[in-house]
Design a protein around this motif. Sequence first.
Motif, PDB file in Angstrom:
ATOM      1  N   ILE A 100       0.832  -1.217   0.000  1.00 51.33           N
ATOM      2  CA  ILE A 100       0.000   0.000   0.000  1.00 51.33           C
ATOM      3  C   ILE A 100       0.863   1.262   0.000  1.00 51.33           C
ATOM      4  O   ILE A 100       0.389   2.353   0.248  1.00 51.33           O
ATOM      5  N   HIS A 101       2.165   1.059  -0.332  1.00 52.01           N
ATOM      6  CA  HIS A 101       3.068   2.186  -0.339  1.00 52.01           C
ATOM      7  C   HIS A 101       2.593   3.258  -1.319  1.00 52.01           C
ATOM      8  O   HIS A 101       2.547   4.450  -1.010  1.00 52.01           O
ATOM      9  N   HIS A 102       2.168   2.787  -2.522  1.00 56.40           N
ATOM     10  CA  HIS A 102       1.734   3.702  -3.567  1.00 56.40           C
ATOM     11  C   HIS A 102       0.479   4.478  -3.115  1.00 56.40           C
ATOM     12  O   HIS A 102       0.384   5.690  -3.286  1.00 56.40           O
ATOM     13  N   GLN A 103      -0.455   3.730  -2.500  1.00 52.93           N
ATOM     14  CA  GLN A 103      -1.699   4.339  -2.018  1.00 52.93           C
ATOM     15  C   GLN A 103      -1.406   5.399  -0.955  1.00 52.93           C
ATOM     16  O   GLN A 103      -1.976   6.489  -0.961  1.00 52.93           O
ATOM     17  N   LYS A 104      -0.482   5.071  -0.039  1.00 51.93           N
ATOM     18  CA  LYS A 104      -0.100   6.028   1.029  1.00 51.93           C
ATOM     19  C   LYS A 104       0.527   7.278   0.415  1.00 51.93           C
ATOM     20  O   LYS A 104       0.276   8.394   0.849  1.00 51.93           O
ATOM     21  N   GLU A 105       1.367   7.053  -0.614  1.00 50.63           N
ATOM     22  CA  GLU A 105       2.036   8.171  -1.281  1.00 50.63           C
ATOM     23  C   GLU A 105       1.001   9.098  -1.927  1.00 50.63           C
ATOM     24  O   GLU A 105       1.084  10.318  -1.817  1.00 50.63           O
ATOM     25  N   LEU A 106      -0.027   8.477  -2.571  1.00 50.04           N
ATOM     26  CA  LEU A 106      -1.085   9.280  -3.201  1.00 50.04           C
ATOM     27  C   LEU A 106      -1.852  10.081  -2.162  1.00 50.04           C
ATOM     28  O   LEU A 106      -2.175  11.251  -2.366  1.00 50.04           O
ATOM     29  N   GLU A 107      -2.142   9.433  -1.012  1.00 48.42           N
ATOM     30  CA  GLU A 107      -2.859  10.127   0.060  1.00 48.42           C
ATOM     31  C   GLU A 107      -2.061  11.318   0.563  1.00 48.42           C
ATOM     32  O   GLU A 107      -2.594  12.382   0.826  1.00 48.42           O
ATOM     33  N   LYS A 108      -0.734  11.112   0.667  1.00 48.49           N
ATOM     34  CA  LYS A 108       0.125  12.193   1.156  1.00 48.49           C
ATOM     35  C   LYS A 108       0.114  13.345   0.151  1.00 48.49           C
ATOM     36  O   LYS A 108       0.021  14.506   0.528  1.00 48.49           O
ATOM     37  N   GLN A 109       0.185  12.978  -1.154  1.00 52.79           N
ATOM     38  CA  GLN A 109       0.167  14.021  -2.184  1.00 52.79           C
ATOM     39  C   GLN A 109      -1.139  14.811  -2.130  1.00 52.79           C
ATOM     40  O   GLN A 109      -1.149  16.027  -2.263  1.00 52.79           O
ATOM     41  N   LYS A 110      -2.262  14.091  -1.887  1.00 49.23           N
ATOM     42  CA  LYS A 110      -3.569  14.755  -1.803  1.00 49.23           C
ATOM     43  C   LYS A 110      -3.580  15.728  -0.619  1.00 49.23           C
ATOM     44  O   LYS A 110      -4.000  16.875  -0.734  1.00 49.23           O
ATOM     45  N   ASP A 111      -3.076  15.240   0.537  1.00 47.99           N
ATOM     46  CA  ASP A 111      -3.040  16.097   1.731  1.00 47.99           C
ATOM     47  C   ASP A 111      -2.138  17.310   1.521  1.00 47.99           C
ATOM     48  O   ASP A 111      -2.474  18.427   1.905  1.00 47.99           O
TER      49      ASP A 111
END
Length: 257
Positions: free
Chosen positions: A25-36
């Motif tokens: 889920i590294h990619h998903q976490k990275e996307l969430e961080k980018q959104k935040d």
Amino acid sequence: YLVRAIPLNDSDGNIIKWYGTNTDIHHQKELEKQKDDFLGIASHELKTPVTSLKAYAQVVESMFKRSGDFKNADLLGRMNKQVDRLSNLINDLLDVTKINSGRLQFNETEFDFNEMVEEVIEDVQRTSFKHLIHPELSFKKKIVGDRDRICQVVTNLLTNAVKYSPDANEVVINTLDLGDRVQVSVRDYGIGISPDLKDHVFEQFYRISGDKRHTFPGLGLGLYISSEIVKRFGGKIWVDSVEGKGSTFCFSIPVNQ
Ligand code: ADP
């Protein structure tokens, strides 16, 4: 990695095997961080011009008032209100990015609880022409906490009570002294919330789409921010509601955090 495991049982219920999945889920976490990060930067950049816009509009409004041009003063007054709405939305977005990155800060002071609630009622009443807000505030008590943040929670519940009861004309707010805690309840006679959606309303960006006759503006952040504030103070927030009849939103917090 997100690890999920499912047990396989024999007929006596003993676990004989585990089936497991490993998801990256590294990619998903990275996307969430980018959104935040994006939300944080965008709301920060929006805040500065809106703050100056508000200052200019206030100056022009008082200039019209002083010169006796009440028609234009009224127009500027309306403009100010919309700028306030914009600025509240931006503040909510900023708060959410702070909460999600663990950067929401609290300044604790000692203050009179009911006095703070009375101040919020006055503020909300000033812009709610149709509803009469009935206060039932019977005690005097000082509590320790972040006054502005607790104000924010009461304001959210009260403005929601007014907003989601377009056909009603009253809202009741009461406070209770529970010894080591204080509790606030906000009762409205509005559209209510169906039982299966009740607990979701405290989630980030969660909104119920309104009923057949009404649509309500909003981002679905007020209750999420409120619940995060209340939780940070070791308190609880909840809602009792009957669809079509109205809702009671309550929160309680310890007197001494
Ligand atoms: P917003 O009002 O901007 O949508 P909130 O987080 O304050 O965001 O509320 C989330 C949702 O919960 C609202 O969209 C609405 O569907 C529901 N809700 C909140 N307060 C009430 C209320 N007093 N009565 C009925 N529904 C409510």
